[in-house]
Motif scaffolding. Structure first.
Motif, PDB file in Angstrom:
ATOM      1  N   GLU A 104       0.811  -1.210   0.000  1.00  0.00           N
ATOM      2  CA  GLU A 104       0.000   0.000   0.000  1.00  0.00           C
ATOM      3  C   GLU A 104       0.849   1.266   0.000  1.00  0.00           C
ATOM      4  O   GLU A 104       0.498   2.251  -0.639  1.00  0.00           O
ATOM      5  CB  GLU A 104      -0.909   0.019   1.232  1.00  0.00           C
ATOM      6  CG  GLU A 104      -2.207  -0.731   1.018  1.00  0.00           C
ATOM      7  CD  GLU A 104      -2.862  -1.098   2.337  1.00  0.00           C
ATOM      8  OE1 GLU A 104      -2.765  -0.287   3.275  1.00  0.00           O
ATOM      9  OE2 GLU A 104      -3.441  -2.192   2.426  1.00  0.00           O
ATOM     10  N   HIS A 144      -1.882  -6.602  -7.187  1.00  0.00           N
ATOM     11  CA  HIS A 144      -2.035  -6.601  -5.735  1.00  0.00           C
ATOM     12  C   HIS A 144      -1.500  -7.932  -5.224  1.00  0.00           C
ATOM     13  O   HIS A 144      -1.338  -8.869  -5.994  1.00  0.00           O
ATOM     14  CB  HIS A 144      -3.483  -6.384  -5.329  1.00  0.00           C
ATOM     15  CG  HIS A 144      -4.420  -7.433  -5.861  1.00  0.00           C
ATOM     16  ND1 HIS A 144      -5.067  -7.287  -7.063  1.00  0.00           N
ATOM     17  CD2 HIS A 144      -4.778  -8.635  -5.376  1.00  0.00           C
ATOM     18  CE1 HIS A 144      -5.788  -8.365  -7.289  1.00  0.00           C
ATOM     19  NE2 HIS A 144      -5.639  -9.211  -6.280  1.00  0.00           N
ATOM     20  N   LYS A 182      -1.504  -1.546 -10.541  1.00  0.00           N
ATOM     21  CA  LYS A 182      -2.748  -0.783 -10.378  1.00  0.00           C
ATOM     22  C   LYS A 182      -2.513   0.709 -10.598  1.00  0.00           C
ATOM     23  O   LYS A 182      -1.430   1.223 -10.291  1.00  0.00           O
ATOM     24  CB  LYS A 182      -3.277  -0.993  -8.951  1.00  0.00           C
ATOM     25  CG  LYS A 182      -3.746  -2.406  -8.699  1.00  0.00           C
ATOM     26  CD  LYS A 182      -5.214  -2.395  -8.314  1.00  0.00           C
ATOM     27  CE  LYS A 182      -5.891  -3.680  -8.687  1.00  0.00           C
ATOM     28  NZ  LYS A 182      -5.628  -4.778  -7.777  1.00  0.00           N
ATOM     29  N   SER A 183      -3.525   1.396 -11.108  1.00  0.00           N
ATOM     30  CA  SER A 183      -3.378   2.849 -11.279  1.00  0.00           C
ATOM     31  C   SER A 183      -3.356   3.545  -9.923  1.00  0.00           C
ATOM     32  O   SER A 183      -2.980   4.707  -9.819  1.00  0.00           O
ATOM     33  CB  SER A 183      -4.510   3.400 -12.141  1.00  0.00           C
ATOM     34  OG  SER A 183      -5.749   3.045 -11.590  1.00  0.00           O
ATOM     35  N   THR A 184      -3.780   2.819  -8.871  1.00  0.00           N
ATOM     36  CA  THR A 184      -3.744   3.395  -7.520  1.00  0.00           C
ATOM     37  C   THR A 184      -2.435   3.098  -6.802  1.00  0.00           C
ATOM     38  O   THR A 184      -2.254   3.498  -5.657  1.00  0.00           O
ATOM     39  CB  THR A 184      -4.896   2.831  -6.676  1.00  0.00           C
ATOM     40  OG1 THR A 184      -4.862   1.405  -6.754  1.00  0.00           O
ATOM     41  CG2 THR A 184      -6.235   3.322  -7.153  1.00  0.00           C
ATOM     42  N   ASP A 185      -1.540   2.386  -7.478  1.00  0.00           N
ATOM     43  CA  ASP A 185      -0.251   2.055  -6.875  1.00  0.00           C
ATOM     44  C   ASP A 185       0.508   3.354  -6.553  1.00  0.00           C
ATOM     45  O   ASP A 185       0.551   4.256  -7.368  1.00  0.00           O
ATOM     46  CB  ASP A 185       0.552   1.212  -7.878  1.00  0.00           C
ATOM     47  CG  ASP A 185       1.789   0.590  -7.255  1.00  0.00           C
ATOM     48  OD1 ASP A 185       1.704  -0.577  -6.850  1.00  0.00           O
ATOM     49  OD2 ASP A 185       2.822   1.274  -7.184  1.00  0.00           O
ATOM     50  N   PRO A 186       1.082   3.446  -5.358  1.00  0.00           N
ATOM     51  CA  PRO A 186       1.743   4.698  -4.987  1.00  0.00           C
ATOM     52  C   PRO A 186       2.829   5.155  -5.959  1.00  0.00           C
ATOM     53  O   PRO A 186       2.961   6.351  -6.205  1.00  0.00           O
ATOM     54  CB  PRO A 186       2.333   4.401  -3.606  1.00  0.00           C
ATOM     55  CG  PRO A 186       2.100   2.976  -3.333  1.00  0.00           C
ATOM     56  CD  PRO A 186       1.048   2.494  -4.252  1.00  0.00           C
ATOM     57  N   LYS A 208       1.218   6.651  -9.068  1.00  0.00           N
ATOM     58  CA  LYS A 208       0.728   8.004  -8.791  1.00  0.00           C
ATOM     59  C   LYS A 208       1.883   9.001  -8.776  1.00  0.00           C
ATOM     60  O   LYS A 208       1.757  10.113  -9.284  1.00  0.00           O
ATOM     61  CB  LYS A 208       0.019   8.026  -7.431  1.00  0.00           C
ATOM     62  CG  LYS A 208      -1.391   7.471  -7.500  1.00  0.00           C
ATOM     63  CD  LYS A 208      -2.143   7.905  -6.262  1.00  0.00           C
ATOM     64  CE  LYS A 208      -3.104   6.858  -5.797  1.00  0.00           C
ATOM     65  NZ  LYS A 208      -3.415   6.972  -4.373  1.00  0.00           N
ATOM     66  N   ASP A 266      -6.716  -0.114 -14.502  1.00  0.00           N
ATOM     67  CA  ASP A 266      -7.598   0.578 -13.546  1.00  0.00           C
ATOM     68  C   ASP A 266      -7.673  -0.130 -12.220  1.00  0.00           C
ATOM     69  O   ASP A 266      -7.813  -1.339 -12.191  1.00  0.00           O
ATOM     70  CB  ASP A 266      -9.010   0.669 -14.124  1.00  0.00           C
ATOM     71  CG  ASP A 266      -9.052   1.689 -15.228  1.00  0.00           C
ATOM     72  OD1 ASP A 266      -8.467   2.762 -15.042  1.00  0.00           O
ATOM     73  OD2 ASP A 266      -9.655   1.388 -16.280  1.00  0.00           O
TER      74      ASP A 266
END
Lengths: 396, 77
Positions: free
Chosen positions: A283, A326, B40-44, B47, B77
């Motif tokens: 995360e 993930h 993931k596009s939300t991976d730190p 970003k 996404d």
């Protein structure tokens, strides 16, 4: 060293051209070749011969197309696993911190558990402050959990007035480098009816009517516990901290983990500070960091037990676990449960569930995998079975 | 203070590939770039470097076995 590496690279290019060798060595090989060239004082001809021999060995070591690398990895990790201790706890090194080791830890890693049994962090400091004991101790007390109980001098329950009387120890507060004002603010915020008079605290129950009843004694005791356990400093998720001096610098080990907040703190080394919680790393630092962390954790767990498993097997496991972006577990909730073939899933676990659901949805099995083909008794697509023969119709 | 997670020792180098680099690298392989490992596009890290879904990232890892290893991930996404 760069000149020598260039020399080695040039020799390889030359060999590629002259002898059609098609050499494409990884960087670590070039490194080793350069070291051998200098260390053994090789002549140019000897270097060429070494490169030829290395090429042969490299080709032999390559995995053949169609080899069952996954199965080999599973066996290579599984067999040493049988020799691991079942003992969950053990004292890690000089610190008195409990860390899950051995088989339970390995299972935690491959199962990609969200809540691991003993999360822990290793906190390092930046260059200016890694030898500053005062700074390290102050920070350790900011990070570590402290309760009122840790700074008490005297603690009494007054059954006559139904109040909790506590005396704080200024020395302990100073030792822990805590801020008096902040402590008072926390106490006032948590306990509405509190009187703070220097070191002395008098706290009474929030319920106003002081009618005599048996319950009130119980209530007073509960209140006393609440006062003792009130957290006055620390970062969420972190319990005990242990300060340790290594050969060169101060390091903090913690029980519990909160990578995000610790990394944001001032004076922390943002490069080496880590946690053993793989999901948290995923995360905060991303999927690639999680992959590296899986490899590190699994390898440390194995080597701590005196077992050596080739990293390549562990890398394969880590690659598969992180291939979807993930961290996925191996097993029925992860990799094995997501196989496209119904028969392969049914053969693993929860046979009835998979067959029933597949029949309800009308799933089709293309029989492209190994397990499905074993079940129906066909040659499996593995090794020589993974290639087929096709007729060339145009040929006379 | 905002820290740069790319400095962390666990984080390898991530670079966004240009169209040209993608066609150079993947024109002769027998798989589609959509089948690359995902990120993931939300991976730190995604970003931080500002990659968009559909971008292909070149990841240069320090490898224990190969010294340096280059791999690719596609942002989804």
């Amino acid at each position: 060293m760069d000149d020598i590496e260039m020399k080695v690279m040039e020799t390889i290019t030359q060999l590629n051209e002259e002898e059609n060798l098609d050499i494409d060595f990884p960087e670590s090989y070039i490194d080793d070749l350069s070291k051998a060239y200098v260390g053994k004082d090789l002549s140019d001809d000897e270097l060429k011969e070494l490169i030829r021999k290395l090429k042969q060995a490299y080709d032999r070591a390559h995995v053949e197309a169609g080899e069952a690398v996954g199965t080999v990895a599973a066996q290579s990790v599984g067999e040493p696993g049988t020799q691991m201790t079942m003992r969950t706890f053990h004292y890690a090194g000089v610190t008195e911190l409990n860390v899950t080791l051995g088989l339970p830890r390995l299972i935690e890693i491959v199962d990609a558990r969200k809540d691991i049994a003993t999360p822990t962090m290793d906190i390092y400091f930046d260059e200016e402050r890694r030898n500053d004991e005062e700074f390290v101790r102050t920070l350790a007390n900011q990070i570590g959990k402290s309760t009122i109980n840790d700074i008490l001098k005297d603690f009494n329950l007054n059954y006559g007035t139904m109040e909790v009387e506590a005396v704080l120890d200024s020395k302990k507060i100073e030792e822990k480098r805590l801020d008096r004002e902040e402590i008072n603010a926390v106490i006032e915020k948590t306990f509405k009816k509190s009187i703070i008079n220097g070191d002395e605290l008098i706290i009474s129950s929030a319920k106003s009517d002081k009618s005599e009843s048996k319950f009130e004694i119980r209530e007073l005791r509960l209140l006393a516990d609440k006062v003792r356990d009130l957290q006055i400093s620390g970062i969420k998720g972190i319990g005990k901290v242990i300060i340790r001096k290594d050969d060169k610098e101060w390091i903090i080990h913690t029980e519990g983990s909160n990578l995000k907040e610790i990394l944001d703190m001032d004076g922390i080394d943002h490069v080496r500070t880590t946690t053993n919680n793989i999901h948290e790393i995923g995360e905060v630092l991303g999927i690639e960091a999680a992959r590296q962390s899986i490899i590190n954790e699994a390898q440390n767990t194995l080597s701590e037990q005196g077992l050596s498993v080739d990293v390549r097997h562990i890398m394969l496991v880590a690659d598969i676990m992180t291939s979807e972006g993930h961290v996925k577990s191996i097993g029925r909730h992860g990799i094995s449960g997501e196989k496209s073939s119904v028969l392969a899933r049914a053969a693993f676990e929860e046979t009835g569930k998979h067959l029933l659901n597949a029949s309800i949805r009308g799933e089709v099995d293309d029989l492209t995998g190994i397990i499905e083909n074993i079940i129906i008794g066909q040659p499996i697509p593995l090794g020589t079975g993974s290639v087929g023969v096709k007729m060339d119709y145009k040929k006379e | 203070m905002k820290i740069d997670i790319q400095d962390h020792m666990l984080v390898p180098k991530h670079e966004i590939m240009t169209e040209e680099e993608i066609s150079d690298e993947f024109s002769e392989v027998d798989y589609d770039i959509k089948d690359l490992p995902k990120i993931k596009s939300t991976d730190p890290v995604v970003k931080t470097i500002g990659a968009e879904p559909g971008n292909v990232l070149r990841i240069t890892r320090e490898s224990q076995t190969a010294g340096v290893f280059v791999t690719y991930r596609i942002v989804e996404d």
